[in-house]
Every structure is written in C-alpha cells, then in structure tokens.
Design a protein around this motif. Structure first.
Motif, mmCIF file in Angstrom:
data_model
loop_
_atom_site.group_PDB
_atom_site.id
_atom_site.type_symbol
_atom_site.label_atom_id
_atom_site.label_comp_id
_atom_site.label_asym_id
_atom_site.label_seq_id
_atom_site.Cartn_x
_atom_site.Cartn_y
_atom_site.Cartn_z
ATOM 1 N N ASN A 4 0.827 -1.203 0.000
ATOM 2 C CA ASN A 4 0.000 0.000 0.000
ATOM 3 C C ASN A 4 0.861 1.252 0.000
ATOM 4 O OD1 ASN A 4 -2.345 -1.480 -0.015
ATOM 5 N ND2 ASN A 4 -2.547 -1.477 2.223
ATOM 6 N N LEU A 5 1.986 1.237 0.724
ATOM 7 C CA LEU A 5 2.883 2.393 0.745
ATOM 8 C C LEU A 5 3.545 2.613 -0.612
ATOM 9 C CD1 LEU A 5 4.558 2.137 4.267
ATOM 10 C CD2 LEU A 5 2.907 3.825 3.465
ATOM 11 N N VAL A 6 3.866 1.515 -1.303
ATOM 12 C CA VAL A 6 4.436 1.651 -2.650
ATOM 13 C C VAL A 6 3.439 2.379 -3.541
ATOM 14 C CG1 VAL A 6 5.144 0.395 -4.717
ATOM 15 C CG2 VAL A 6 5.936 -0.370 -2.474
ATOM 16 N N TRP A 7 2.185 1.944 -3.512
ATOM 17 C CA TRP A 7 1.164 2.585 -4.346
ATOM 18 C C TRP A 7 0.918 4.030 -3.924
ATOM 19 C CZ3 TRP A 7 0.070 1.135 -8.922
ATOM 20 C CH2 TRP A 7 0.199 -0.207 -9.272
ATOM 21 N N LEU A 8 0.934 4.268 -2.619
ATOM 22 C CA LEU A 8 0.736 5.634 -2.121
ATOM 23 C C LEU A 8 1.839 6.559 -2.648
ATOM 24 C CD1 LEU A 8 -0.701 7.676 -0.261
ATOM 25 C CD2 LEU A 8 0.889 6.956 1.536
ATOM 26 N N TRP A 9 3.103 6.136 -2.520
ATOM 27 C CA TRP A 9 4.213 6.962 -3.006
ATOM 28 C C TRP A 9 4.176 7.124 -4.522
ATOM 29 C CZ3 TRP A 9 6.498 10.286 -0.154
ATOM 30 C CH2 TRP A 9 6.678 10.068 1.210
ATOM 31 N N LEU A 10 3.793 6.073 -5.235
ATOM 32 C CA LEU A 10 3.674 6.181 -6.701
ATOM 33 C C LEU A 10 2.589 7.178 -7.088
ATOM 34 C CD1 LEU A 10 4.128 2.528 -8.004
ATOM 35 C CD2 LEU A 10 5.607 4.496 -8.434
ATOM 36 N N LEU A 11 1.440 7.123 -6.413
ATOM 37 C CA LEU A 11 0.360 8.064 -6.712
ATOM 38 C C LEU A 11 0.765 9.501 -6.385
ATOM 39 C CD1 LEU A 11 -2.779 6.063 -5.535
ATOM 40 C CD2 LEU A 11 -2.151 6.698 -7.873
ATOM 41 N N ILE A 12 1.446 9.663 -5.259
ATOM 42 C CA ILE A 12 1.921 11.010 -4.911
ATOM 43 C C ILE A 12 2.903 11.509 -5.969
ATOM 44 C CG2 ILE A 12 3.357 12.288 -3.261
ATOM 45 C CD1 ILE A 12 2.093 10.540 -1.036
ATOM 46 N N GLY A 13 3.813 10.634 -6.391
ATOM 47 C CA GLY A 13 4.798 11.025 -7.407
ATOM 48 C C GLY A 13 4.156 11.400 -8.724
ATOM 49 N N ILE A 14 3.207 10.583 -9.174
ATOM 50 C CA ILE A 14 2.518 10.868 -10.446
ATOM 51 C C ILE A 14 1.715 12.155 -10.334
ATOM 52 C CG2 ILE A 14 0.694 10.034 -11.991
ATOM 53 C CD1 ILE A 14 1.783 7.161 -11.362
ATOM 54 N N ALA A 15 1.039 12.348 -9.197
ATOM 55 C CA ALA A 15 0.236 13.559 -9.008
ATOM 56 C C ALA A 15 1.121 14.811 -9.024
ATOM 57 C CB ALA A 15 -0.543 13.477 -7.701
ATOM 58 N N LEU A 16 2.252 14.756 -8.343
ATOM 59 C CA LEU A 16 3.145 15.925 -8.312
ATOM 60 C C LEU A 16 3.734 16.219 -9.692
ATOM 61 C CD1 LEU A 16 4.894 15.325 -4.887
ATOM 62 C CD2 LEU A 16 3.467 17.290 -5.501
ATOM 63 N N CYS A 17 4.086 15.182 -10.431
ATOM 64 C CA CYS A 17 4.600 15.397 -11.796
ATOM 65 C C CYS A 17 3.509 15.972 -12.696
ATOM 66 C CB CYS A 17 5.142 14.093 -12.370
ATOM 67 S SG CYS A 17 6.687 13.565 -11.587
ATOM 68 N N ALA A 18 2.271 15.508 -12.520
ATOM 69 C CA ALA A 18 1.152 16.035 -13.311
ATOM 70 C C ALA A 18 0.869 17.492 -12.954
ATOM 71 C CB ALA A 18 -0.095 15.185 -13.095
ATOM 72 N N ILE A 19 1.018 17.836 -11.687
ATOM 73 C CA ILE A 19 0.815 19.228 -11.268
ATOM 74 C C ILE A 19 1.795 20.142 -11.999
ATOM 75 C CG2 ILE A 19 1.146 20.805 -9.313
ATOM 76 C CD1 ILE A 19 -0.182 18.659 -7.550
ATOM 77 N N GLU A 20 3.012 19.670 -12.203
ATOM 78 C CA GLU A 20 4.019 20.477 -12.910
ATOM 79 C C GLU A 20 3.574 20.793 -14.336
ATOM 80 O OE1 GLU A 20 7.125 22.824 -13.348
ATOM 81 O OE2 GLU A 20 6.914 21.698 -11.497
#
Length: 144
Positions: A4-20
């Motif tokens: 679950n933490l792997v998926w959480l960090w992946l989602l956070i990473g994708i979201a932050l890159c998309a925000i850029e």
C-alpha cells in the motif's frame, strides 16, 4: 502494508509530476514527484513511514537544487529585437536618467553613450532594456 505504501508513493509522485504540467512551478513539483517515485521503489528497504518521509524530503531538496543548475538564470539585460522609436519627455543628462514616452507610457531611460545628453522632445531609439530602464540612442546619431 508495504504494498500500500508503494502505491501511495507512486500516486503522490505521479500527481506531483502532473501538477508540474498544469501549474509550472520551476520543476519543484516535478522534483518532488520524482523523489516520491524513488521512495516508492525504496519502500522494501525503508519499512518505516517516518524514514520514508525524511528520505523523500531530502531527495526533493537535493533534486530541486540540482534542477536549479540546469535552468538558465534569468537575464538582467534584455535586448529589444527591433530598435523602436520613443520620445524624450525630460532631458537625459550625460550619465544620468531621464524619462521617455515609449508605447504610450512614461519610462525611465538613459543614453547608451554615457557621454551624451539628449534634450526633451527628441526622437530616440530604444536599443535595449535593463530591468525597467530603457537604454536609448538619439535618432540623429543613428541616421548619420
């Protein structure tokens, strides 16, 4: 829990890159997103959430500072592509600033040749800009 933490960090990473992509933040969001993806990969060797957050913050900071080296510094002296005409409103004394009417607005201006003075109501060419100060040359020098 670690999956679950792997998926959480992946989602956070994708979201932050998309925000850029949507809201340019000078690569800050992107650097934080990449850091989150790296932490997602490292979850098996970083089992504690607190340690993951510390690593994420450290990587984000490092990536932001590294990205600053890749982004060129803003230029203080901008060149105006085509010399455009302005008119002096006040005298521009040699080595000092005066005012010109340029594109319908009053601008601070100084002569490119610091030894020249320019009288009021004279046509000048804007040859560059330093911040909010226009650098001008008298029309009479350009046409002779």
């Amino acid at each position: 829990m670690s999956i679950n933490l792997v998926w959480l960090w992946l989602l956070i990473g994708i979201a932050l890159c998309a925000i850029e992509l949507v809201l340019p933040t000078a690569f800050v969001s992107f650097a934080m997103g990449v850091s989150a993806v790296v932490v997602a990969i490292a979850v098996p060797i970083l089992p504690h959430l607190g340690l993951q957050v510390v690593v994420w913050l450290a990587l984000s900071t490092a990536f932001v500072f590294l990205s600053r080296r890749l982004i060129p510094a803003p230029q203080r002296h901008s060149k105006i592509r085509d010399a455009t005409v302005a008119e002096t409103l006040t005298e521009i004394t040699a080595g000092k600033e005066g005012r010109v009417l340029y594109e319908g607005n009053s601008w601070r201006a100084k002569c490119a040749d610091e030894k020249l003075s320019i009288l009021p109501q004279q046509k000048v060419y804007v040859v560059s800009r330093e911040g909010t100060t226009l650098i001008v040359m008298p029309e009479s020098l350009i046409h002779h």
